[in-house]
Design a protein around this motif. Sequence first.
Motif, short mmCIF file in Angstrom:
data_model
loop_
_atom_site.label_atom_id
_atom_site.label_comp_id
_atom_site.label_asym_id
_atom_site.label_seq_id
_atom_site.Cartn_x
_atom_site.Cartn_y
_atom_site.Cartn_z
N ARG A 83 -13.10 -20.14 -64.98
CA ARG A 83 -13.55 -20.71 -63.69
C ARG A 83 -12.40 -21.43 -62.99
NH1 ARG A 83 -17.80 -23.32 -66.42
NH2 ARG A 83 -19.24 -21.70 -67.01
N GLN A 84 -11.61 -22.19 -63.75
CA GLN A 84 -10.48 -22.90 -63.16
C GLN A 84 -9.44 -21.91 -62.64
OE1 GLN A 84 -9.25 -25.52 -66.30
NE2 GLN A 84 -10.73 -27.10 -65.74
N ALA A 85 -9.18 -20.85 -63.41
CA ALA A 85 -8.20 -19.85 -62.98
C ALA A 85 -8.70 -19.10 -61.75
CB ALA A 85 -7.91 -18.88 -64.12
N ALA A 86 -10.01 -18.88 -61.66
CA ALA A 86 -10.56 -18.17 -60.50
C ALA A 86 -10.39 -18.98 -59.22
CB ALA A 86 -12.04 -17.86 -60.73
N GLN A 87 -10.33 -20.30 -59.34
CA GLN A 87 -10.13 -21.15 -58.17
C GLN A 87 -8.68 -21.13 -57.70
OE1 GLN A 87 -11.60 -25.00 -59.32
NE2 GLN A 87 -13.74 -24.34 -59.27
N ALA A 88 -7.76 -20.81 -58.61
CA ALA A 88 -6.34 -20.79 -58.25
C ALA A 88 -5.63 -19.65 -58.97
CB ALA A 88 -5.70 -22.13 -58.61
N PRO A 89 -5.96 -18.38 -58.66
CA PRO A 89 -5.29 -17.27 -59.32
C PRO A 89 -3.78 -17.35 -59.11
CG PRO A 89 -7.08 -16.47 -57.94
CD PRO A 89 -6.91 -17.93 -57.65
N GLY A 90 -3.06 -17.15 -60.17
CA GLY A 90 -1.61 -17.18 -60.08
C GLY A 90 -1.01 -18.55 -60.34
N ASP A 91 -1.84 -19.61 -60.34
CA ASP A 91 -1.35 -20.96 -60.61
C ASP A 91 -0.86 -21.01 -62.06
OD1 ASP A 91 -1.06 -23.88 -60.10
OD2 ASP A 91 -2.61 -23.98 -61.66
N PRO A 92 0.39 -21.42 -62.28
CA PRO A 92 0.95 -21.39 -63.65
C PRO A 92 0.10 -22.15 -64.68
CG PRO A 92 2.69 -21.80 -62.07
CD PRO A 92 1.40 -21.85 -61.31
N ARG A 93 -0.36 -23.31 -64.33
CA ARG A 93 -1.13 -24.12 -65.29
C ARG A 93 -2.48 -23.44 -65.61
NH1 ARG A 93 -4.21 -29.45 -64.59
NH2 ARG A 93 -4.33 -30.19 -66.71
N ALA A 94 -3.16 -22.94 -64.58
CA ALA A 94 -4.45 -22.29 -64.79
C ALA A 94 -4.29 -21.01 -65.61
CB ALA A 94 -5.10 -21.97 -63.44
N MET A 95 -3.24 -20.24 -65.34
CA MET A 95 -3.03 -19.00 -66.09
C MET A 95 -2.70 -19.29 -67.55
SD MET A 95 -3.57 -16.43 -64.06
CE MET A 95 -4.86 -17.43 -63.35
N SER A 171 9.37 -21.50 -46.25
CA SER A 171 8.93 -22.18 -45.03
C SER A 171 7.42 -22.24 -44.88
CB SER A 171 9.51 -21.47 -43.80
OG SER A 171 10.92 -21.47 -43.85
N PHE A 172 6.72 -21.25 -45.44
CA PHE A 172 5.27 -21.18 -45.24
C PHE A 172 4.47 -21.37 -46.54
CE2 PHE A 172 7.00 -18.96 -41.56
CZ PHE A 172 6.31 -19.57 -40.54
N ASN A 173 5.07 -22.00 -47.52
CA ASN A 173 4.40 -22.34 -48.79
C ASN A 173 3.79 -21.15 -49.53
OD1 ASN A 173 5.01 -25.09 -48.64
ND2 ASN A 173 3.26 -25.45 -47.29
N PHE A 174 4.53 -20.08 -49.62
CA PHE A 174 4.13 -18.97 -50.49
C PHE A 174 4.70 -19.28 -51.87
CE2 PHE A 174 3.73 -16.91 -46.38
CZ PHE A 174 2.58 -16.16 -46.53
N ASN A 175 3.90 -19.94 -52.67
CA ASN A 175 4.36 -20.38 -53.99
C ASN A 175 4.40 -19.22 -54.96
OD1 ASN A 175 4.50 -23.09 -53.15
ND2 ASN A 175 2.30 -23.29 -53.41
N PRO A 176 5.26 -19.32 -55.98
CA PRO A 176 5.30 -18.23 -56.97
C PRO A 176 3.97 -18.16 -57.73
CG PRO A 176 6.69 -20.07 -57.67
CD PRO A 176 6.19 -20.39 -56.29
N ALA A 177 3.61 -16.95 -58.12
CA ALA A 177 2.39 -16.74 -58.90
C ALA A 177 2.78 -16.52 -60.37
CB ALA A 177 1.63 -15.53 -58.37
N GLN A 178 1.91 -16.92 -61.26
CA GLN A 178 2.15 -16.81 -62.70
C GLN A 178 1.47 -15.57 -63.25
OE1 GLN A 178 3.97 -18.84 -64.78
NE2 GLN A 178 3.51 -17.38 -66.40
N LEU A 179 2.20 -14.83 -64.07
CA LEU A 179 1.62 -13.70 -64.77
C LEU A 179 0.58 -14.19 -65.77
CD1 LEU A 179 4.90 -11.72 -65.55
CD2 LEU A 179 3.21 -11.16 -63.81
N LEU A 180 -0.39 -13.37 -66.08
CA LEU A 180 -1.37 -13.69 -67.11
C LEU A 180 -0.88 -13.03 -68.39
CD1 LEU A 180 -3.96 -15.00 -67.98
CD2 LEU A 180 -5.20 -13.00 -67.19
N GLU A 181 -0.26 -13.84 -69.23
CA GLU A 181 0.34 -13.34 -70.47
C GLU A 181 -0.47 -13.81 -71.66
OE1 GLU A 181 4.95 -13.24 -69.14
OE2 GLU A 181 4.15 -15.18 -69.71
N GLU A 182 -0.31 -13.11 -72.76
CA GLU A 182 -0.97 -13.51 -74.00
C GLU A 182 -0.32 -14.80 -74.48
OE1 GLU A 182 -3.57 -11.97 -74.80
OE2 GLU A 182 -3.32 -10.04 -73.84
N SER A 183 -1.14 -15.67 -75.05
CA SER A 183 -0.62 -16.97 -75.46
C SER A 183 0.16 -16.92 -76.76
CB SER A 183 -1.76 -17.98 -75.60
OG SER A 183 -2.67 -17.54 -76.58
N ALA A 184 -0.15 -15.95 -77.62
CA ALA A 184 0.55 -15.84 -78.90
C ALA A 184 0.62 -14.36 -79.28
CB ALA A 184 -0.21 -16.63 -79.97
#
Length: 196
Positions: A83-95, A171-184
């Motif tokens: 649910r948290q990741a769905a609110q911010a897809p690509g956000d490094p912390r959420a991913m 200039s327009f706040n296009f922040n980098p998106a985080q890949l969804l990688e396996e944690s281990a």
Amino acid sequence: MGVLILLVAVLLIAVVFFVNLYNRLVTGRNRYQNAYSQIDVQLRRRYDLIPNLVESVKGYMAHERETLAAVINARNTAMSASRQAAQAPGDPRAMQQLAVAEGALDSTLGRFFALSEAYPDLKANQNMALLIEELRSTENRIAFARQAFNDAVTLYNTQREMFPGNLIAGSFNFNPAQLLEESAPEVKAVPRVSFS
């Protein structure tokens, strides 16, 4: 007069070029957000299957309550992270949180399936076999959706990092998106279920 027309033409070309670049960044961001929503659909399907699977097994594995509870707890944690990741897809912390929660769920499901192997009546149960097959199908869909998401994120990040896209992105706040990688590394293996 000719210089003024040339200057206006160059300015117009530059404006069109930058508008096109901006629109490509917007398109890239929308694509990876849509790709994440496809993952979200499959994760929700998975989360809906797990309680049915646990209910099917409860009667057979009455003394394995701890394992059943661990599966449900891992599912709930993964749902929350989703649910948290769905609110911010690509956000490094959420991913990262989603990857860790999904890794824990995969691990718990692996233990669950290993335990279920010890119950011959359970292995022969048609409902259990159908649920496991549905879960296996869902796992494959999740893998394909993750791949599509990571492809969309890679394309978006490439567009935002390349010159002159990096000027517009900054200039327009296009922040980098985080890949969804396996944690281990052990998470990369799909839980195997065998009825033999």
